[in-house]
Scaffold this motif. Structure first.
Motif, PDB file in Angstrom:
ATOM      1  N   LEU A 101      39.401  39.440  39.368  1.00  0.00           N
ATOM      2  CA  LEU A 101      39.488  40.504  38.395  1.00  0.00           C
ATOM      3  C   LEU A 101      38.243  41.342  38.171  1.00  0.00           C
ATOM      4  CD1 LEU A 101      41.498  38.783  35.364  1.00  0.00           C
ATOM      5  CD2 LEU A 101      42.110  40.362  37.296  1.00  0.00           C
ATOM      6  N   ILE A 102      36.916  40.661  38.308  1.00  0.00           N
ATOM      7  CA  ILE A 102      35.795  41.467  38.469  1.00  0.00           C
ATOM      8  C   ILE A 102      35.720  42.258  39.587  1.00  0.00           C
ATOM      9  CG2 ILE A 102      33.345  41.109  38.335  1.00  0.00           C
ATOM     10  CD1 ILE A 102      33.583  38.826  36.400  1.00  0.00           C
ATOM     11  N   GLY A 103      35.830  41.507  40.689  1.00  0.00           N
ATOM     12  CA  GLY A 103      35.673  42.428  41.799  1.00  0.00           C
ATOM     13  C   GLY A 103      36.650  43.675  42.201  1.00  0.00           C
ATOM     14  N   THR A 104      38.092  43.473  41.497  1.00  0.00           N
ATOM     15  CA  THR A 104      38.874  44.454  41.611  1.00  0.00           C
ATOM     16  C   THR A 104      38.432  45.646  40.844  1.00  0.00           C
ATOM     17  OG1 THR A 104      40.663  42.644  41.935  1.00  0.00           O
ATOM     18  CG2 THR A 104      41.336  44.975  41.450  1.00  0.00           C
ATOM     19  N   ILE A 105      38.148  45.388  39.598  1.00  0.00           N
ATOM     20  CA  ILE A 105      37.622  46.506  38.599  1.00  0.00           C
ATOM     21  C   ILE A 105      36.488  47.235  39.237  1.00  0.00           C
ATOM     22  CG2 ILE A 105      36.637  47.032  36.396  1.00  0.00           C
ATOM     23  CD1 ILE A 105      38.371  44.752  35.305  1.00  0.00           C
ATOM     24  N   HIS A 106      35.477  46.472  39.711  1.00  0.00           N
ATOM     25  CA  HIS A 106      34.435  47.121  40.404  1.00  0.00           C
ATOM     26  C   HIS A 106      34.800  47.771  41.712  1.00  0.00           C
ATOM     27  CE1 HIS A 106      30.340  47.435  42.219  1.00  0.00           C
ATOM     28  NE2 HIS A 106      30.723  47.148  43.073  1.00  0.00           N
ATOM     29  N   LYS A 107      35.767  47.393  42.434  1.00  0.00           N
ATOM     30  CA  LYS A 107      36.287  48.258  43.665  1.00  0.00           C
ATOM     31  C   LYS A 107      36.734  49.603  43.210  1.00  0.00           C
ATOM     32  CE  LYS A 107      39.253  47.553  47.657  1.00  0.00           C
ATOM     33  NZ  LYS A 107      40.268  46.680  48.307  1.00  0.00           N
ATOM     34  N   PHE A 108      37.419  49.623  42.096  1.00  0.00           N
ATOM     35  CA  PHE A 108      38.206  50.893  41.614  1.00  0.00           C
ATOM     36  C   PHE A 108      37.075  51.685  41.033  1.00  0.00           C
ATOM     37  CE2 PHE A 108      39.433  53.159  37.709  1.00  0.00           C
ATOM     38  CZ  PHE A 108      40.318  54.056  38.224  1.00  0.00           C
ATOM     39  N   LYS A 109      36.064  51.381  40.256  1.00  0.00           N
ATOM     40  CA  LYS A 109      35.088  52.000  39.852  1.00  0.00           C
ATOM     41  C   LYS A 109      33.909  52.650  40.565  1.00  0.00           C
ATOM     42  CE  LYS A 109      34.913  50.307  35.032  1.00  0.00           C
ATOM     43  NZ  LYS A 109      33.991  49.564  34.095  1.00  0.00           N
ATOM     44  N   ALA A 110      33.836  51.773  41.998  1.00  0.00           N
ATOM     45  CA  ALA A 110      32.987  52.169  42.974  1.00  0.00           C
ATOM     46  C   ALA A 110      33.247  53.171  43.567  1.00  0.00           C
ATOM     47  CB  ALA A 110      32.612  50.984  43.840  1.00  0.00           C
ATOM     48  N   SER A 111      35.026  53.206  44.009  1.00  0.00           N
ATOM     49  CA  SER A 111      35.595  54.383  44.622  1.00  0.00           C
ATOM     50  C   SER A 111      35.077  55.655  44.168  1.00  0.00           C
ATOM     51  CB  SER A 111      36.928  54.084  44.806  1.00  0.00           C
ATOM     52  OG  SER A 111      37.747  54.016  43.503  1.00  0.00           O
ATOM     53  N   LEU A 112      35.248  55.737  42.661  1.00  0.00           N
ATOM     54  CA  LEU A 112      34.931  56.799  41.705  1.00  0.00           C
ATOM     55  C   LEU A 112      33.499  57.398  41.688  1.00  0.00           C
ATOM     56  CD1 LEU A 112      37.343  56.291  38.651  1.00  0.00           C
ATOM     57  CD2 LEU A 112      37.849  57.401  40.838  1.00  0.00           C
ATOM     58  N   GLY A 113      32.649  56.405  41.734  1.00  0.00           N
ATOM     59  CA  GLY A 113      31.250  56.509  41.492  1.00  0.00           C
ATOM     60  C   GLY A 113      30.557  56.809  42.904  1.00  0.00           C
ATOM     61  N   LYS A 114      31.257  56.547  44.120  1.00  0.00           N
ATOM     62  CA  LYS A 114      30.762  56.847  45.129  1.00  0.00           C
ATOM     63  C   LYS A 114      30.603  58.306  45.338  1.00  0.00           C
ATOM     64  CE  LYS A 114      31.558  56.174  50.260  1.00  0.00           C
ATOM     65  NZ  LYS A 114      32.537  55.621  51.207  1.00  0.00           N
ATOM     66  N   GLU A 161      47.208  43.068  46.421  1.00  0.00           N
ATOM     67  CA  GLU A 161      46.012  42.885  45.771  1.00  0.00           C
ATOM     68  C   GLU A 161      46.409  43.418  44.165  1.00  0.00           C
ATOM     69  OE1 GLU A 161      41.372  44.323  46.132  1.00  0.00           O
ATOM     70  OE2 GLU A 161      42.870  44.824  47.358  1.00  0.00           O
ATOM     71  N   LEU A 162      47.075  44.486  44.314  1.00  0.00           N
ATOM     72  CA  LEU A 162      47.445  45.047  42.821  1.00  0.00           C
ATOM     73  C   LEU A 162      48.496  44.296  41.972  1.00  0.00           C
ATOM     74  CD1 LEU A 162      47.593  48.981  43.733  1.00  0.00           C
ATOM     75  CD2 LEU A 162      45.643  47.551  42.636  1.00  0.00           C
ATOM     76  N   ALA A 163      49.414  43.549  42.896  1.00  0.00           N
ATOM     77  CA  ALA A 163      50.537  42.854  42.430  1.00  0.00           C
ATOM     78  C   ALA A 163      49.757  41.513  41.572  1.00  0.00           C
ATOM     79  CB  ALA A 163      51.390  42.255  43.388  1.00  0.00           C
ATOM     80  N   PHE A 164      48.580  41.046  42.191  1.00  0.00           N
ATOM     81  CA  PHE A 164      47.998  39.763  41.623  1.00  0.00           C
ATOM     82  C   PHE A 164      47.390  40.268  40.297  1.00  0.00           C
ATOM     83  CE2 PHE A 164      48.087  37.364  45.618  1.00  0.00           C
ATOM     84  CZ  PHE A 164      48.646  36.127  45.328  1.00  0.00           C
ATOM     85  N   TYR A 165      46.507  41.381  40.455  1.00  0.00           N
ATOM     86  CA  TYR A 165      45.854  42.193  39.433  1.00  0.00           C
ATOM     87  C   TYR A 165      46.859  42.388  38.191  1.00  0.00           C
ATOM     88  CZ  TYR A 165      43.101  45.293  36.696  1.00  0.00           C
ATOM     89  OH  TYR A 165      42.429  45.965  35.434  1.00  0.00           O
ATOM     90  N   ASN A 166      47.936  42.809  38.639  1.00  0.00           N
ATOM     91  CA  ASN A 166      48.986  42.945  37.294  1.00  0.00           C
ATOM     92  C   ASN A 166      49.497  41.519  36.896  1.00  0.00           C
ATOM     93  OD1 ASN A 166      48.804  45.870  37.324  1.00  0.00           O
ATOM     94  ND2 ASN A 166      50.660  45.899  38.936  1.00  0.00           N
ATOM     95  N   ASN A 167      49.611  40.527  37.479  1.00  0.00           N
ATOM     96  CA  ASN A 167      50.061  39.310  37.372  1.00  0.00           C
ATOM     97  C   ASN A 167      49.148  38.401  36.386  1.00  0.00           C
ATOM     98  OD1 ASN A 167      52.083  36.816  37.447  1.00  0.00           O
ATOM     99  ND2 ASN A 167      50.091  36.229  38.386  1.00  0.00           N
ATOM    100  N   HIS A 168      47.705  38.525  36.777  1.00  0.00           N
ATOM    101  CA  HIS A 168      46.812  38.031  36.059  1.00  0.00           C
ATOM    102  C   HIS A 168      46.422  38.721  34.619  1.00  0.00           C
ATOM    103  CE1 HIS A 168      45.830  34.813  39.062  1.00  0.00           C
ATOM    104  NE2 HIS A 168      45.637  35.988  39.777  1.00  0.00           N
ATOM    105  N   ASN A 169      46.843  39.959  34.521  1.00  0.00           N
ATOM    106  CA  ASN A 169      46.708  40.804  33.259  1.00  0.00           C
ATOM    107  C   ASN A 169      47.869  40.565  32.368  1.00  0.00           C
ATOM    108  OD1 ASN A 169      43.674  41.893  33.111  1.00  0.00           O
ATOM    109  ND2 ASN A 169      44.495  42.456  35.170  1.00  0.00           N
TER     110      ASN A 169
END
Length: 401
Positions: free
Chosen positions: A53-66, A264-272
């Motif tokens: 979960l931490i890595g997925t959120i970081h990946k999303f924010k990094a794509s915006l911050g880049k 990856e997104l399906a796992f993210y939704n499931n864990h949340n």
């Protein structure tokens, strides 16, 4: 066909080609090396729930911050589509806007739902709209809805369309009014894509949003890239499949999920504990259009070769166009490369088409016939300078200019 040597080839293949063996995964997380792994990505990378979960959120924010495009308090229009990507995107935004979030997002998102599920009946579409409103409200976001058919029929009624949310039974007839119903499915898909993009830009301008978020994921981008090449939009790859589509001077379209895959997104939704909406899909013949065929091609390759999508994306990122091009297509707004001394592939195709359909006058000399054809070609080239090659092939299928 000749079958001599087939047995020898099969025996040799068994010796040189190794069968895929079961992958041995580590029982502990590859990141923290402490917790037990529960998520496996790319067939080999195992993570525990917290690290994933931490890595997925970081990946999303990094794509915006880049790219550092969005500034504080900018308004962002978010295109909501039913499925895992859109639900994940809403959760990414809500968790990023939280006051306690690390590297908090500081822009203002507005959610837009486009009613274009015309294979559903009116009751199903109304139920879907209510479900969308319920899901978006659960994330405490503002939702706006618009009918795709109503917009393309009369774009000037945009202020009225975003407030009424009318679902009518004659939407398919409205589509036929704008898009020739006898057109090929490939051309229909291309036209709808261009019109939908213009809809997003117009709605963004109406609500004074500088950016638009779309929920395309990696397989969508890879399929679009190959489709662009097949349809003659090779010069538009960098803007159609890159992170930022900046062909409009006021609104930029961003793809914050372009590096994510569906698993990856399906796992993210499931864990949340998120339950994305589902809608009845129409059965698609993968050979009915170029876009559907490319999607099947990329998806099938990705199953046996997990690096397929990544390779296509990285190749697309290396393709760029001269930023100083001043001529743009009147229909798709994409850049039209400058014509040099030699004929381009588009010009060669147009010239061959002109010669093949020209009635030759044998009462004049060969040089005069060539000069007449050259003059006609130059005249046609001047007329079509404002339309790119791909759009010129779909202009006849757009009933309302």
């Amino acid at each position: 066909m000749c079958s001599v040597g087939d047995d020898d080839y099969d025996n040799q293949a068994e010796k040189t080609m190794r069968k895929e063996s079961g992958i041995k995964l580590s029982e502990t997380c590859n990141k923290c090396r402490v917790e037990k792994s529960c998520v496996v990505l790319r067939g080999k990378d195992a993570y525990c729930k917290n690290c994933f979960l931490i890595g997925t959120i970081h990946k999303f924010k990094a794509s915006l911050g880049k790219y550092r495009l969005i500034q504080t308090n900018d308004r962002v229009l978010v295109w909501y589509k039913v499925g895992h990507p859109s639900t994940s995107l809403l959760h990414f935004l809500r968790s990023g806007l939280d006051l306690m979030a690390h590297k908090r997002l500081r822009f203002q998102p507005l959610i837009l739902f486009i009613d274009d599920q015309y294979h559903l009946n009116v009751d199903e579409r109304k139920l879907l709209l209510e479900q969308v409103k319920k899901e978006v409200s659960s994330f405490d976001f503002e939702l706006h809805c618009i009918s795709f058919a109503d917009y393309i029929t009369d774009p000037k009624k945009l202020p009225e369309l975003v407030t009424t949310n009318i679902i009518s039974e004659d939407d398919k007839e409205k589509l036929d009014y704008v898009i020739n119903k006898k057109a090929s499915k490939t051309n229909k898909n291309d036209i709808k894509r261009l019109l939908r993009r213009q809809l997003l830009i117009d709605v963004a301008k109406y609500y004074k949003c500088k950016f638009v978020f779309t929920p395309e994921i990696s397989v969508d981008i890879a399929s679009d890239l190959l489709s662009n090449v097949s349809l003659g939009r090779g010069s538009h790859i960098s803007i159609d499949t890159g992170f930022c589509d900046d062909r409009d001077t006021e609104v930029k379209i961003l793809k914050p999920l372009r590096l994510f895959d569906m698993k990856e997104l399906a796992f993210y939704n499931n864990h949340n504990n998120l339950e994305p909406l589902s809608v009845r899909q129409i059965e698609v013949n993968p050979y009915s259009s170029v876009q559907d065929l490319m999607t099947k091609f990329v998806t099938d390759l990705q199953v046996n070769y997990p690096a397929t999508v990544t390779t296509i994306l990285k190749t697309g990122d290396k393709l760029s166009l001269n930023k100083h091009i001043d001529v743009h297509c009147r229909l798709c707004k994409g850049p039209i490369p400058e014509i040099g001394d030699q004929l381009t592939s588009q010009q060669s195709t147009n010239f061959s088409h002109l010669v093949s359909n020209e009635f030759l006058d044998y009462g004049i000399t060969r040089q005069e016939r060539f000069q007449n054809i050259s003059d006609k070609f130059d005249q046609n080239s001047d007329v079509n300078d404002s339309i790119c090659y791909s759009c010129s092939s779909i202009c006849n299928d757009i009933c309302v200019k």
